[in-house]
Each structure stands twice: as structure tokens, then as C-alpha cells.
Design a protein around this motif. Structure first.
Motif, PDB file in Angstrom:
ATOM      1  N   THR A 112       0.409  -1.083 -10.901  1.00  0.00           N
ATOM      2  CA  THR A 112      -0.994  -1.168 -11.318  1.00  0.00           C
ATOM      3  C   THR A 112      -1.915  -1.161 -10.094  1.00  0.00           C
ATOM      4  N   PHE A 113      -1.330  -1.055  -8.897  1.00  0.00           N
ATOM      5  CA  PHE A 113      -2.097  -0.866  -7.662  1.00  0.00           C
ATOM      6  C   PHE A 113      -1.572   0.379  -6.945  1.00  0.00           C
ATOM      7  N   PRO A 114      -2.406   1.051  -6.155  1.00  0.00           N
ATOM      8  CA  PRO A 114      -1.912   2.202  -5.399  1.00  0.00           C
ATOM      9  C   PRO A 114      -0.775   1.785  -4.465  1.00  0.00           C
ATOM     10  N   LYS A 115       0.281   2.557  -4.454  1.00  0.00           N
ATOM     11  CA  LYS A 115       1.482   2.202  -3.698  1.00  0.00           C
ATOM     12  C   LYS A 115       1.190   1.914  -2.228  1.00  0.00           C
ATOM     13  N   PHE A 116       0.227   2.642  -1.657  1.00  0.00           N
ATOM     14  CA  PHE A 116      -0.043   2.512  -0.226  1.00  0.00           C
ATOM     15  C   PHE A 116      -0.765   1.209   0.126  1.00  0.00           C
ATOM     16  N   TRP A 117      -1.196   0.432  -0.876  1.00  0.00           N
ATOM     17  CA  TRP A 117      -1.895  -0.819  -0.590  1.00  0.00           C
ATOM     18  C   TRP A 117      -1.000  -1.908  -0.003  1.00  0.00           C
ATOM     19  N   GLY A 118       0.285  -1.816  -0.222  1.00  0.00           N
ATOM     20  CA  GLY A 118       1.189  -2.815   0.348  1.00  0.00           C
ATOM     21  C   GLY A 118       1.119  -4.185  -0.301  1.00  0.00           C
ATOM     22  N   LEU A 119       0.896  -4.222  -1.601  1.00  0.00           N
ATOM     23  CA  LEU A 119       0.809  -5.509  -2.302  1.00  0.00           C
ATOM     24  C   LEU A 119       2.156  -5.970  -2.865  1.00  0.00           C
ATOM     25  N   ILE A 185     -15.740 -14.161  -0.050  1.00  0.00           N
ATOM     26  CA  ILE A 185     -14.452 -13.630   0.409  1.00  0.00           C
ATOM     27  C   ILE A 185     -14.210 -12.232  -0.160  1.00  0.00           C
ATOM     28  N   HIS A 186     -13.840 -11.307   0.720  1.00  0.00           N
ATOM     29  CA  HIS A 186     -13.493  -9.946   0.316  1.00  0.00           C
ATOM     30  C   HIS A 186     -12.193  -9.534   1.017  1.00  0.00           C
ATOM     31  N   PHE A 187     -11.543  -8.538   0.451  1.00  0.00           N
ATOM     32  CA  PHE A 187     -10.344  -7.970   1.052  1.00  0.00           C
ATOM     33  C   PHE A 187     -10.617  -6.508   1.401  1.00  0.00           C
ATOM     34  N   VAL A 188     -10.328  -6.153   2.647  1.00  0.00           N
ATOM     35  CA  VAL A 188     -10.625  -4.811   3.138  1.00  0.00           C
ATOM     36  C   VAL A 188      -9.310  -4.117   3.488  1.00  0.00           C
ATOM     37  N   TYR A 189      -9.136  -2.914   2.965  1.00  0.00           N
ATOM     38  CA  TYR A 189      -7.908  -2.157   3.222  1.00  0.00           C
ATOM     39  C   TYR A 189      -8.066  -1.352   4.513  1.00  0.00           C
ATOM     40  N   LEU A 190      -7.120  -1.553   5.437  1.00  0.00           N
ATOM     41  CA  LEU A 190      -7.210  -0.905   6.749  1.00  0.00           C
ATOM     42  C   LEU A 190      -6.568   0.479   6.801  1.00  0.00           C
ATOM     43  N   PHE A 275      -4.085  -5.034   4.230  1.00  0.00           N
ATOM     44  CA  PHE A 275      -5.374  -5.667   3.967  1.00  0.00           C
ATOM     45  C   PHE A 275      -5.703  -6.742   5.005  1.00  0.00           C
ATOM     46  N   VAL A 276      -7.001  -6.955   5.220  1.00  0.00           N
ATOM     47  CA  VAL A 276      -7.474  -8.141   5.921  1.00  0.00           C
ATOM     48  C   VAL A 276      -8.382  -8.907   4.965  1.00  0.00           C
TER      49      VAL A 276
END
Length: 305
Positions: A112-119, A185-190, A275-276
Motif C-alpha cells: 500500500t506504499f511505493p516499494k522504493f519508500w523503504g517502509l 512533524i513531517h516525513f521527507v523522502y530523500l 525518509f527523514v
């Protein structure tokens, strides 16, 4: 008969790397995760298909039972297939019934998340397989993929956790972590996908004497959980970045990429990776988009609470 299983994704907020050596880590399960759907098949073959969040197929293969039993290894171009066979082989050693008592399977996974997100593409799969076969997910992880297991704990729980390895055994404690300042608080994908195994190997080659660091990280983790003011929360995370910067002999992510940002930037998981976490008074979206980072996710959209 069709069976469906689901596991949560994860983000490691504190304790990256040192969780492997017994530090207490704060980890948060995400609203994103992965489904596993099991259906009857035939010919003693698993017809496997993995879907990304956009509905595209990112992996597809037919795996004979015999390949799982003997842990057959294919050439280096079949990395995903080899890893999957390794996981299923270890699962077979723990509970062989799914091979010995079956004609075959049609298995589908859906992120349910893009594979490249690393979750947690791997950890959610391992936990789903463990649920299906009624085996211990932590043992399956240790025997196949490796790692601390905090991601398995997130896969299994729907609230924040403190996670620690004590005598190499996983200890998971549910905590009430829902700060009043989550709007800051936010999460930013690098967009810098990290290989967990590579990052862990690099840590062990550089970590030196970390025994005095672990109590400091534990103290920070508890302070982060207990923080009621965003300023205190951000300050503790900055302290964490400095501690890990010294161990890893690396610049913090803020020093390296965002030195002019008015706020705190905390690395999550493998440094320089996916993510950071960002803590700031103002919405940071415009700043990061101007820097070329398009994926900025608010806390309440990312974290399962």
C-alpha cells in the motif's frame, strides 16, 4: 480457500544501528503496509506475483516446491527470487506442512506504499508469511534476512513501541506516543534507497566502542517519548544525531543536505537513506520542494495512531 494477511510498515525514530547492540529504540508503525493473499494452486508450484502500490507488477515468478526444499539458488540476476526462496526455505524448516500437505499455491502480495519508500517491503512479507504458517516471525527474520527485528515488532503492533534486544531476544513494549505537536512533524523522502544489510555491515566496521553510547541513546529515547513540548522533542533528536554522527563518522543529514533549514532534521533507519523526520514551526513543504524533494508527508498521514 483464500486467506489474506496484512502487516504494518515501519519507521525507526531513535536507536538506529545501536538497537543491534541492545539499545532501546522508539519505532512507529505506519498506516502503510503489505497484504499477502494465499490461494490454492497446482503442480507443486508457487505462482507468485507482487504488486506495487500503483498496481504495477514488480516481481513475478513460478517457484517449484523442490526449489524451496533444497534452497535452490539462481544466478545473480535473480536476486529477489533467491531471497524469496531463502525465506520460504527457512519457513519450510520451521513448518513443512505448507509444502508436504499442498498441491500448490497462487500467492499475491500487494504493497500500500511505493516499494522504493523503504517502509518495510521485506519485514512485512516475513511477518505475513509467519502469520500464514503460524511460525515465529522474529526467528524467521533472523534465519533469513537478518536485522534487529524492530520492523517485525512494528508489523505486528498498531501503536508506537519501545524495542530492545536483551540477550538477543526481542522485547517489545507498547507506549502511548501521540504528542500534541504532531502538526509540526513531517516525513521527507530523500530518494536514496539504502540496502539494510550494507548499512549494518558499515556500522559494524565503524562503531568502535559503543558501550558508553548505548546508555546515552536510551536516555534520549525515553526523553523523546516523554516530551510534551516540541522544543524539547527537537532538542533530544538533535542530541541523538550528534551521538550517531560520532559513531558513524558521518555528517548529520542536516549538515550534509539542509544546513540552512530552520528546524530539526532527524535521520531514520540507515543514515542517508529513505525518509527523514522534520520538526519545524512552519510547514516545511515549500523549502524541501525547492530543494527537489517532492514527497513530504504529514505525521498524521504516515503514522498509525
Amino acid at each position: 480457500m483464500k486467506k489474506t494477511f496484512y502487516s504494518n510498515g515501519k519507521l525507526l525514530i531513535t536507536g538506529e544501528y545501536v538497537v543491534l547492540d541492545g539499545a532501546i529504540a522508539l519505532a512507529l508503525p505506519t498506516k502503510y503496509g503489505q497484504n499477502l493473499i494465499i490461494e490454492e494452486g497446482e503442480n507443486q508450484i508457487i505462482a507468485w506475483k507482487s504488486f506495487d502500490a500503483d498496481g504495477s507488477i514488480w516481481f513475478e515468478s513460478h517457484i517449484p516446491f523442490s526449489s524451496i526444499i533444497r534452497k535452490e539458488r539462481f544466478d545473480d540476476s535473480a536476486t529477489i527470487k533467491n531471497t524469496l526462496i531463502e525465506i520460504l526455505h527457512e519457513a519450510y524448516l520451521m513448518n513443512s506442512d505448507f509444502i508436504t500437505n499442498s498441491k500448490g499455491y497462487i500467492i499475491t502480495t500487494a504493497l500500500t506504499f511505493p516499494k522504493f519508500w523503504g517502509l518495510g517491503t521485506s519485514s512485512t512479507l516475513i511477518n505475513n508469511v509467519a502469520q500464514w504458517l503460524e511460525i515465529d516471525a522474529f526467528t524467521l527474520l533472523r534465519k533469513s534476512f537478518g536485522g534487529s527485528g524492530y520492523d517485525i515488532a512494528c508489523a505486528q503492533n498498531n501503536s508506537a513501541i519501545l524495542y530492545q534486544l536483551v540477550d538477543e531476544k526481542p522485547i517489545t513494549t507498547l507506549v502511548n506516543f501521540n504528542p500534541s505537536f504532531t502538526d509540526k512533524i513531517h516525513f521527507v523522502y530523500l530518494n536514496r534507497k539504502q540496502n539494510s544489510k550494507t548499512a549494518i555491515a558499515a556500522y559494524y566496521s565503524n562503531h568502535g566502542n559503543i558501550r558508553k553510547t548505548i546508555p546515552a541513546i536510551n536516555k534520549i529515547t525515553h526523553a523523546v517519548v516523554e516530551a510534551t513540548e516540541p522544543k524539547v522533542f527537537a532538542h533530544e533528536l538533535q542530541k541523538h544525531e550528534i551521538e550517531m554522527s560520532e559513531i558513524l563518522e558521518m555528517k548529520t543529514v542536516k549538515e550534509a543536505l539542509f544546513h540552512d533549514f530552520n528546524g530539526t532534521v532527524k535521520s531514520l533507519g540507515a543514515w542517508g537513506g529513505d525518509f527523514v523526520m522534520v520538526i519545524s514551526k512552519e510547514n516545511p513543504t515549500a523549502y524541501f520542494k525547492e530543494k527537489g524533494y517532492e514527497i513530504i508527508i504529514p505525521y498524521h498521514e504516515m503514522i498509525l495512531v
